[in-house]
Structure formats: structure tokens, C-alpha cells
Design a protein around this motif. Structure first.
Motif, PDB file in Angstrom:
ATOM      1  N   THR A 157      10.893  -5.228  11.165  1.00  0.00           N
ATOM      2  CA  THR A 157      11.311  -6.586  10.846  1.00  0.00           C
ATOM      3  C   THR A 157      12.586  -7.047  11.531  1.00  0.00           C
ATOM      4  O   THR A 157      12.821  -8.236  11.644  1.00  0.00           O
ATOM      5  N   ASN A 158      13.438  -6.147  11.980  1.00  0.00           N
ATOM      6  CA  ASN A 158      14.693  -6.589  12.589  1.00  0.00           C
ATOM      7  C   ASN A 158      14.988  -5.810  13.854  1.00  0.00           C
ATOM      8  O   ASN A 158      15.448  -4.677  13.769  1.00  0.00           O
ATOM      9  N   PRO A 159      14.757  -6.339  15.015  1.00  0.00           N
ATOM     10  CA  PRO A 159      14.105  -7.614  15.320  1.00  0.00           C
ATOM     11  C   PRO A 159      12.598  -7.495  15.108  1.00  0.00           C
ATOM     12  O   PRO A 159      12.047  -6.389  15.133  1.00  0.00           O
ATOM     13  N   PRO A 160      11.915  -8.621  14.911  1.00  0.00           N
ATOM     14  CA  PRO A 160      10.472  -8.565  14.655  1.00  0.00           C
ATOM     15  C   PRO A 160       9.716  -7.972  15.842  1.00  0.00           C
ATOM     16  O   PRO A 160       9.776  -8.505  16.946  1.00  0.00           O
ATOM     17  N   ASP A 161       9.056  -6.866  15.570  1.00  0.00           N
ATOM     18  CA  ASP A 161       8.297  -6.193  16.630  1.00  0.00           C
ATOM     19  C   ASP A 161       7.226  -5.338  15.979  1.00  0.00           C
ATOM     20  O   ASP A 161       7.259  -5.064  14.780  1.00  0.00           O
ATOM     21  N   LEU A 162       6.272  -4.912  16.786  1.00  0.00           N
ATOM     22  CA  LEU A 162       5.184  -4.057  16.314  1.00  0.00           C
ATOM     23  C   LEU A 162       5.139  -2.791  17.148  1.00  0.00           C
ATOM     24  O   LEU A 162       5.213  -2.841  18.365  1.00  0.00           O
ATOM     25  N   THR A 163       5.002  -1.655  16.469  1.00  0.00           N
ATOM     26  CA  THR A 163       4.786  -0.379  17.133  1.00  0.00           C
ATOM     27  C   THR A 163       3.364   0.051  16.794  1.00  0.00           C
ATOM     28  O   THR A 163       2.969  -0.021  15.631  1.00  0.00           O
ATOM     29  N   VAL A 164       2.622   0.494  17.795  1.00  0.00           N
ATOM     30  CA  VAL A 164       1.246   0.916  17.566  1.00  0.00           C
ATOM     31  C   VAL A 164       1.129   2.389  17.899  1.00  0.00           C
ATOM     32  O   VAL A 164       1.557   2.838  18.975  1.00  0.00           O
ATOM     33  N   LYS A 165       0.575   3.165  16.949  1.00  0.00           N
ATOM     34  CA  LYS A 165       0.365   4.589  17.157  1.00  0.00           C
ATOM     35  C   LYS A 165      -1.112   4.913  16.976  1.00  0.00           C
ATOM     36  O   LYS A 165      -1.804   4.287  16.187  1.00  0.00           O
TER      37      LYS A 165
ATOM     38  N   ILE B 248      -0.674  -1.156  25.114  1.00  0.00           N
ATOM     39  CA  ILE B 248      -0.987   0.100  25.790  1.00  0.00           C
ATOM     40  C   ILE B 248      -0.389   1.244  24.981  1.00  0.00           C
ATOM     41  O   ILE B 248       0.763   1.172  24.558  1.00  0.00           O
ATOM     42  N   ILE B 249      -1.185   2.273  24.759  1.00  0.00           N
ATOM     43  CA  ILE B 249      -0.684   3.504  24.161  1.00  0.00           C
ATOM     44  C   ILE B 249      -0.419   4.450  25.328  1.00  0.00           C
ATOM     45  O   ILE B 249      -1.348   4.892  26.001  1.00  0.00           O
ATOM     46  N   TYR B 250       0.861   4.704  25.584  1.00  0.00           N
ATOM     47  CA  TYR B 250       1.254   5.538  26.724  1.00  0.00           C
ATOM     48  C   TYR B 250       1.176   7.017  26.355  1.00  0.00           C
ATOM     49  O   TYR B 250       1.718   7.436  25.332  1.00  0.00           O
TER      50      TYR B 250
ATOM     51  N   LYS C 147       9.031  12.164  19.152  1.00  0.00           N
ATOM     52  CA  LYS C 147       9.434  10.986  18.388  1.00  0.00           C
ATOM     53  C   LYS C 147       8.281  10.010  18.219  1.00  0.00           C
ATOM     54  O   LYS C 147       8.326   9.142  17.381  1.00  0.00           O
ATOM     55  N   ASN C 148       7.263  10.118  19.017  1.00  0.00           N
ATOM     56  CA  ASN C 148       6.166   9.158  18.994  1.00  0.00           C
ATOM     57  C   ASN C 148       4.834   9.836  18.746  1.00  0.00           C
ATOM     58  O   ASN C 148       3.866   9.574  19.425  1.00  0.00           O
ATOM     59  N   GLN C 149       4.792  10.728  17.779  1.00  0.00           N
ATOM     60  CA  GLN C 149       3.543  11.412  17.492  1.00  0.00           C
ATOM     61  C   GLN C 149       2.563  10.468  16.832  1.00  0.00           C
ATOM     62  O   GLN C 149       2.933   9.417  16.326  1.00  0.00           O
TER      63      GLN C 149
ATOM     64  N   THR D 121       0.810  -1.215   0.000  1.00  0.00           N
ATOM     65  CA  THR D 121       0.000   0.000   0.000  1.00  0.00           C
ATOM     66  C   THR D 121       0.843   1.264   0.000  1.00  0.00           C
ATOM     67  O   THR D 121       0.325   2.354  -0.210  1.00  0.00           O
ATOM     68  N   GLY D 122       2.134   1.143   0.291  1.00  0.00           N
ATOM     69  CA  GLY D 122       3.004   2.319   0.335  1.00  0.00           C
ATOM     70  C   GLY D 122       2.899   3.109   1.620  1.00  0.00           C
ATOM     71  O   GLY D 122       3.448   4.203   1.738  1.00  0.00           O
ATOM     72  N   ALA D 123       2.197   2.576   2.598  1.00  0.00           N
ATOM     73  CA  ALA D 123       2.033   3.251   3.887  1.00  0.00           C
ATOM     74  C   ALA D 123       3.084   2.722   4.868  1.00  0.00           C
ATOM     75  O   ALA D 123       3.599   1.622   4.685  1.00  0.00           O
ATOM     76  N   PRO D 124       3.378   3.492   5.918  1.00  0.00           N
ATOM     77  CA  PRO D 124       4.352   3.003   6.896  1.00  0.00           C
ATOM     78  C   PRO D 124       3.825   1.861   7.765  1.00  0.00           C
ATOM     79  O   PRO D 124       4.595   1.149   8.388  1.00  0.00           O
ATOM     80  N   GLY D 125       2.523   1.708   7.794  1.00  0.00           N
ATOM     81  CA  GLY D 125       1.916   0.668   8.620  1.00  0.00           C
ATOM     82  C   GLY D 125       0.511   0.372   8.139  1.00  0.00           C
ATOM     83  O   GLY D 125       0.080   0.840   7.090  1.00  0.00           O
ATOM     84  N   VAL D 126      -0.197  -0.402   8.928  1.00  0.00           N
ATOM     85  CA  VAL D 126      -1.563  -0.790   8.600  1.00  0.00           C
ATOM     86  C   VAL D 126      -2.503  -0.126   9.592  1.00  0.00           C
ATOM     87  O   VAL D 126      -2.337  -0.274  10.804  1.00  0.00           O
ATOM     88  N   ILE D 127      -3.481   0.604   9.081  1.00  0.00           N
ATOM     89  CA  ILE D 127      -4.458   1.270   9.949  1.00  0.00           C
ATOM     90  C   ILE D 127      -5.642   0.336  10.142  1.00  0.00           C
ATOM     91  O   ILE D 127      -6.181  -0.206   9.182  1.00  0.00           O
ATOM     92  N   THR D 128      -6.019   0.143  11.403  1.00  0.00           N
ATOM     93  CA  THR D 128      -7.114  -0.759  11.738  1.00  0.00           C
ATOM     94  C   THR D 128      -7.855  -0.235  12.963  1.00  0.00           C
ATOM     95  O   THR D 128      -7.387   0.682  13.641  1.00  0.00           O
ATOM     96  N   GLN D 129      -9.005  -0.829  13.238  1.00  0.00           N
ATOM     97  CA  GLN D 129      -9.802  -0.452  14.400  1.00  0.00           C
ATOM     98  C   GLN D 129      -9.317  -1.209  15.636  1.00  0.00           C
ATOM     99  O   GLN D 129      -8.929  -2.365  15.545  1.00  0.00           O
TER     100      GLN D 129
END
Length: 177
Positions: free
Chosen positions: A163-171, A70-72, A80-82, A39-47
């Protein structure tokens, strides 16, 4: 002897469970990375669904991918985390307050690091406990938005695979502003 065998079986069961969880996470990270690349996006937007509102953040679960976390608030307030914005503008979290299992967020658009909060908001009304925003007024120089989230509210989040190391960031995704 029986206790030693039972202990060894439990260790192997725990190791197998950890391997299964790591495999699932690796597959999910690769799937989301491929989807984001397509999709060319930095991530996947979901509910996501808010499961808990705490003093420091919002707990959530994404039913589509089974991701929870948790979104802190203090991390959102950090530059850095906007949050992810649908309209491309930068939004900065200036204040959050928790009251009666809900969190209220006060945002400003396109922040200037030289400006202070006082110059952006002419009046911020906080209740007597100093933990809840009752209302606000802005001076018109910067667009300001407030949001209130409660348990079981739906929110939009952007899951960003690393992907390196495999992890997920949620914004958090700013809703249609």
C-alpha cells in the motif's frame, strides 16, 4: 499556433490517462489489500495465463484482475523472492532452462544454505545445447520437483498488494506439492 494548441491538448490527454491508470491501480491495490486482510493471507491467489516464455522469465496475465507482468527466474532463485507454497514448505529454485517455447524449473524443498546443489541432486541430465533439462535423479535427502510451463498454460500466482507506495508483487504458487 495550431501546433502549439494540439501539443497542449496531447499533454493534457496524456496526463489524464496517467491519472486514470494510477487511480485504477490504487483501487486494485486497496481492494486486494482488503481481501488479503479479510482472509488472513499475505496476498490473493488467482489463476494466470502464460503469454510468453523467455530466457529470463515467464510473462503472464491474470484475467480476473487484469494484472500482467513477468516472473523473473533469477528473482525466484533469490531467497528473498521465493514462491508461495500451499503446504507451508520452503521451495528453492535451483535450475531453469528454456527450450522450444517452454521453461523447465527444478525445485528442492526446505533448502539448507550450507548445502550445494551437487549434494542435493546426484545426477542432472542436460541436453547437448546446455539449455534444457532432459531428466534428473535425486539422492533422496531432499524432495525435488520439476515443472514445465508453455505458452497458454494456466499457472497459479499470488498477488501481494503493497500500500505504500501502491504496488503489486506477484509470486508463483507451487502447485499442489
Amino acid at each position: 499556433l495550431l501546433a502549439i494548441m494540439a501539443h497542449q491538448c496531447n499533454l493534457r490527454k496524456d496526463a489524464a490517462k496517467k491519472a486514470q491508470d494510477a487511480s485504477s491501480k490504487l483501487f486494485l491495490v486497496n481492494y486486494l489489500a482488503a481481501t488479503a486482510l479479510r482472509t488472513g493471507a499475505p496476498g490473493v491467489i488467482t489463476q494466470a495465463i502464460v503469454t510468453k516464455v523467455g530466457e529470463n522469465g515467464i510473462s503472464f496475465v491474470t484475467p480476473m484482475f487484469g494484472v500482467d507482468g513477468i516472473i523473473y527466474m533469477d528473482r525466484i532463485a533469490d531467497r528473498k523472492n521465493q514462491v508461495v507454497s500451499a503446504d507451508g514448505r520452503e521451495w528453492k529454485l535451483h535450475l531453469w532452462s528454456v527450450k522450444q517455447a517452454s521453461v523447465t524449473l527444478v525445485w528442492t524443498a526446505t533448502p539448507d544454505p550450507k548445502d550445494q546443489l551437487a549434494s542435493k541432486l546426484s545426477a542432472l541430465v542436460i541436453d547437448d545445447t546446455r539449455h534444457a533439462v532432459v531428466g534428473f535423479q535425486h539422492n533422496g535427502a531432499v524432495e525435488t520437483v520439476t515443472q514445465t510451463y508453455r505458452i497458454f498454460n494456466k499457472i497459479s500466482v499470488c498477488i501481494i498488494p503493497e500500500t505504500n507506495p501502491p504496488d503489486l508483487t506477484v509470486k508463483l504458487v507451487m502447485p499442489g506439492v
